[in-house]
Design a protein around this motif. Structure first.
Motif, PDB file in Angstrom:
ATOM      1  N   THR A  36       5.044 -12.139  10.626  1.00 16.19           N
ATOM      2  CA  THR A  36       6.176 -11.856   9.761  1.00 16.19           C
ATOM      3  C   THR A  36       5.682 -11.219   8.468  1.00 16.19           C
ATOM      4  N   GLY A  37       6.548 -10.445   7.825  1.00 14.80           N
ATOM      5  CA  GLY A  37       6.185  -9.767   6.592  1.00 14.80           C
ATOM      6  C   GLY A  37       5.203  -8.639   6.775  1.00 14.80           C
ATOM      7  N   GLN A  38       5.102  -8.135   8.004  1.00 15.43           N
ATOM      8  CA  GLN A  38       4.105  -7.104   8.315  1.00 15.43           C
ATOM      9  C   GLN A  38       4.697  -5.703   8.273  1.00 15.43           C
ATOM     10  N   VAL A  39       3.832  -4.738   7.979  1.00 15.84           N
ATOM     11  CA  VAL A  39       4.174  -3.317   8.072  1.00 15.84           C
ATOM     12  C   VAL A  39       3.374  -2.740   9.229  1.00 15.84           C
ATOM     13  N   TYR A  40       4.049  -2.384  10.295  1.00 19.04           N
ATOM     14  CA  TYR A  40       3.384  -1.786  11.456  1.00 19.04           C
ATOM     15  C   TYR A  40       3.392  -0.265  11.285  1.00 19.04           C
ATOM     16  N   LYS A  41       2.231   0.293  11.078  1.00 22.97           N
ATOM     17  CA  LYS A  41       2.102   1.733  10.809  1.00 22.97           C
ATOM     18  C   LYS A  41       1.924   2.498  12.111  1.00 22.97           C
ATOM     19  N   ALA A  42       2.944   3.252  12.479  1.00 21.38           N
ATOM     20  CA  ALA A  42       2.916   4.040  13.710  1.00 21.38           C
ATOM     21  C   ALA A  42       2.523   5.464  13.385  1.00 21.38           C
ATOM     22  N   TRP A  43       1.226   5.636  12.986  1.00 21.36           N
ATOM     23  CA  TRP A  43       0.687   6.941  12.684  1.00 21.36           C
ATOM     24  C   TRP A  43      -0.698   7.048  13.289  1.00 21.36           C
ATOM     25  N   LEU A  88      19.824   5.183  -0.499  1.00 13.09           N
ATOM     26  CA  LEU A  88      19.974   3.811  -0.999  1.00 13.09           C
ATOM     27  C   LEU A  88      21.102   3.096  -0.259  1.00 13.09           C
ATOM     28  N   ARG A  89      22.184   3.825   0.042  1.00  8.38           N
ATOM     29  CA  ARG A  89      23.287   3.230   0.809  1.00  8.38           C
ATOM     30  C   ARG A  89      22.958   3.148   2.293  1.00  8.38           C
ATOM     31  N   GLY A  90      22.341   4.218   2.817  1.00  5.20           N
ATOM     32  CA  GLY A  90      22.119   4.305   4.264  1.00  5.20           C
ATOM     33  C   GLY A  90      20.857   3.603   4.717  1.00  5.20           C
ATOM     34  N   LYS A  91      19.707   4.154   4.347  1.00  3.66           N
ATOM     35  CA  LYS A  91      18.437   3.631   4.862  1.00  3.66           C
ATOM     36  C   LYS A  91      18.106   2.256   4.295  1.00  3.66           C
ATOM     37  N   LEU A  92      18.353   2.062   2.992  1.00  2.00           N
ATOM     38  CA  LEU A  92      18.005   0.776   2.378  1.00  2.00           C
ATOM     39  C   LEU A  92      19.101  -0.271   2.584  1.00  2.00           C
ATOM     40  N   MET A  93      20.258  -0.088   1.965  1.00  5.45           N
ATOM     41  CA  MET A  93      21.281  -1.130   2.042  1.00  5.45           C
ATOM     42  C   MET A  93      21.881  -1.268   3.438  1.00  5.45           C
ATOM     43  N   GLY A  94      21.899  -0.176   4.214  1.00  4.48           N
ATOM     44  CA  GLY A  94      22.363  -0.308   5.589  1.00  4.48           C
ATOM     45  C   GLY A  94      21.517  -1.319   6.351  1.00  4.48           C
ATOM     46  N   GLN A  95      20.205  -1.205   6.214  1.00  6.60           N
ATOM     47  CA  GLN A  95      19.309  -2.130   6.915  1.00  6.60           C
ATOM     48  C   GLN A  95      19.340  -3.525   6.290  1.00  6.60           C
ATOM     49  N   VAL A  96      19.443  -3.576   4.960  1.00  6.07           N
ATOM     50  CA  VAL A  96      19.571  -4.873   4.291  1.00  6.07           C
ATOM     51  C   VAL A  96      20.846  -5.569   4.766  1.00  6.07           C
ATOM     52  N   ASN A  97      21.941  -4.828   4.901  1.00  7.41           N
ATOM     53  CA  ASN A  97      23.190  -5.414   5.410  1.00  7.41           C
ATOM     54  C   ASN A  97      22.974  -6.095   6.751  1.00  7.41           C
ATOM     55  N   VAL A  98      22.269  -5.408   7.641  1.00  7.89           N
ATOM     56  CA  VAL A  98      22.014  -5.981   8.973  1.00  7.89           C
ATOM     57  C   VAL A  98      21.172  -7.238   8.862  1.00  7.89           C
ATOM     58  N   ALA A  99      20.118  -7.174   8.054  1.00  6.06           N
ATOM     59  CA  ALA A  99      19.231  -8.330   7.922  1.00  6.06           C
ATOM     60  C   ALA A  99      19.964  -9.529   7.330  1.00  6.06           C
ATOM     61  N   ILE A 153      10.591 -11.374   9.925  1.00  2.87           N
ATOM     62  CA  ILE A 153      11.050 -10.015   9.601  1.00  2.87           C
ATOM     63  C   ILE A 153       9.837  -9.121   9.386  1.00  2.87           C
ATOM     64  N   ASN A 154       9.869  -7.942   9.990  1.00  2.03           N
ATOM     65  CA  ASN A 154       8.802  -6.954   9.859  1.00  2.03           C
ATOM     66  C   ASN A 154       9.422  -5.570   9.701  1.00  2.03           C
ATOM     67  N   VAL A 155       8.564  -4.605   9.396  1.00  6.20           N
ATOM     68  CA  VAL A 155       9.037  -3.227   9.262  1.00  6.20           C
ATOM     69  C   VAL A 155       8.064  -2.295   9.970  1.00  6.20           C
ATOM     70  N   VAL A 156       8.604  -1.307  10.655  1.00  5.01           N
ATOM     71  CA  VAL A 156       7.788  -0.271  11.289  1.00  5.01           C
ATOM     72  C   VAL A 156       7.868   0.977  10.411  1.00  5.01           C
ATOM     73  N   SER A 157       6.709   1.569  10.164  1.00  3.85           N
ATOM     74  CA  SER A 157       6.619   2.783   9.356  1.00  3.85           C
ATOM     75  C   SER A 157       6.137   3.920  10.250  1.00  3.85           C
ATOM     76  N   GLY A 183       9.704  -3.290   0.310  1.00  3.27           N
ATOM     77  CA  GLY A 183       9.792  -4.374  -0.653  1.00  3.27           C
ATOM     78  C   GLY A 183      10.705  -5.487  -0.186  1.00  3.27           C
ATOM     79  N   PHE A 184      11.835  -5.108   0.402  1.00  4.75           N
ATOM     80  CA  PHE A 184      12.773  -6.115   0.906  1.00  4.75           C
ATOM     81  C   PHE A 184      12.134  -6.969   1.995  1.00  4.75           C
ATOM     82  N   VAL A 185      11.460  -6.337   2.942  1.00  5.73           N
ATOM     83  CA  VAL A 185      10.862  -7.066   4.065  1.00  5.73           C
ATOM     84  C   VAL A 185       9.799  -8.043   3.577  1.00  5.73           C
TER      85      VAL A 185
END
Length: 199
Positions: A192-199, A83-94, A149-153, A134-136
């Motif tokens: 924007t608002g997309q989830v790019y699935k790299a699988w 929650l501090r690292g992966k979530l809020m760390g990235q939220v901080n940057v955004a 803003i987008n997110v890669v999974s 959810g944030f993205v």
């Protein structure tokens, strides 16, 4: 374009930096190495870094700590790692990057395949990764000035099978260079608002 890649010394981040450097000026940021260093869990550090670097066209984050362990052994502090690292760390940057991105600029964050395909030992990790999604999705409808803003999974990397392979039995690993293409779609594309699935 001028693109900042945070986590540029990691397996995914270094591949992203190489991919983007073919077309753009890349500023490589790590936690302990790279052109600049930052602890993304510290909002003030993130702000100082952006002030030093100045205006940008895109920010990519491929960083953020997570905890892996069986549900029966989890305590609240294990969840706090992600929650501090992966979530809020990235939220901080955004949050901070909004002020430094040029009109039409983009933010690309990172979640993980476990948000849709749970694996044993990843309850805490999945929780943080789902929060990033959810944030993205929510931030995409409010960003001003044409910012995107987008997110890669990503799934497990071929390069990481030696350490993470036992967690991903039955998953097809993907080369970091292929995962990097999803980040390029976000940076160089128009969605924007997309989830790019790299699988």
């Amino acid at each position: 374009m001028k693109v900042m890649v945070i986590g540029a010394t990691g397996a995914i981040g270094s591949a992203v930096a190489r991919e983007l450097a073919q077309r753009h000026e890349v500023i490589a940021v790590g936690s302990r190495s790279g052109q600049h260093q930052v602890d993304i869990e510290d909002f003030l550090q993130v702000q100082r870094l952006l002030t030093q670097v100045g205006s940008l066209d895109a920010v990519v984050v491929a960083a953020g700590a997570l905890h892996v362990g069986p549900l029966a052994q989890l305590a609240p502090e294990h969840f706090h790692v992600g929650l501090r690292g992966k979530l809020m760390g990235q939220v901080n940057v955004a949050l901070a990057a909004q002020q430094y991105l040029n009109d039409g600029g983009s933010i690309t964050l990172t979640s993980g395949v476990d948000t849709e395909h749970p694996i044993r030992g990843a309850v805490a990790a999945s929780t943080a990764n789902a929060g990033v999604l959810g944030f993205v999705r929510a931030a995409a409808i409010e960003l001003p000035r044409g910012l995107r803003i987008n997110v890669v999974s990503p799934t497990v990397l071929q390069e990481s099978m030696g350490t993470h392979g036992p967690l991903f039995i039955g998953f097809e690993p993907v080369a970091a260079s292929r995962v990097a293409l999803s980040y390029a779609r976000s940076v160089d594309g128009a969605q924007t608002g997309q989830v790019y699935k790299a699988w």
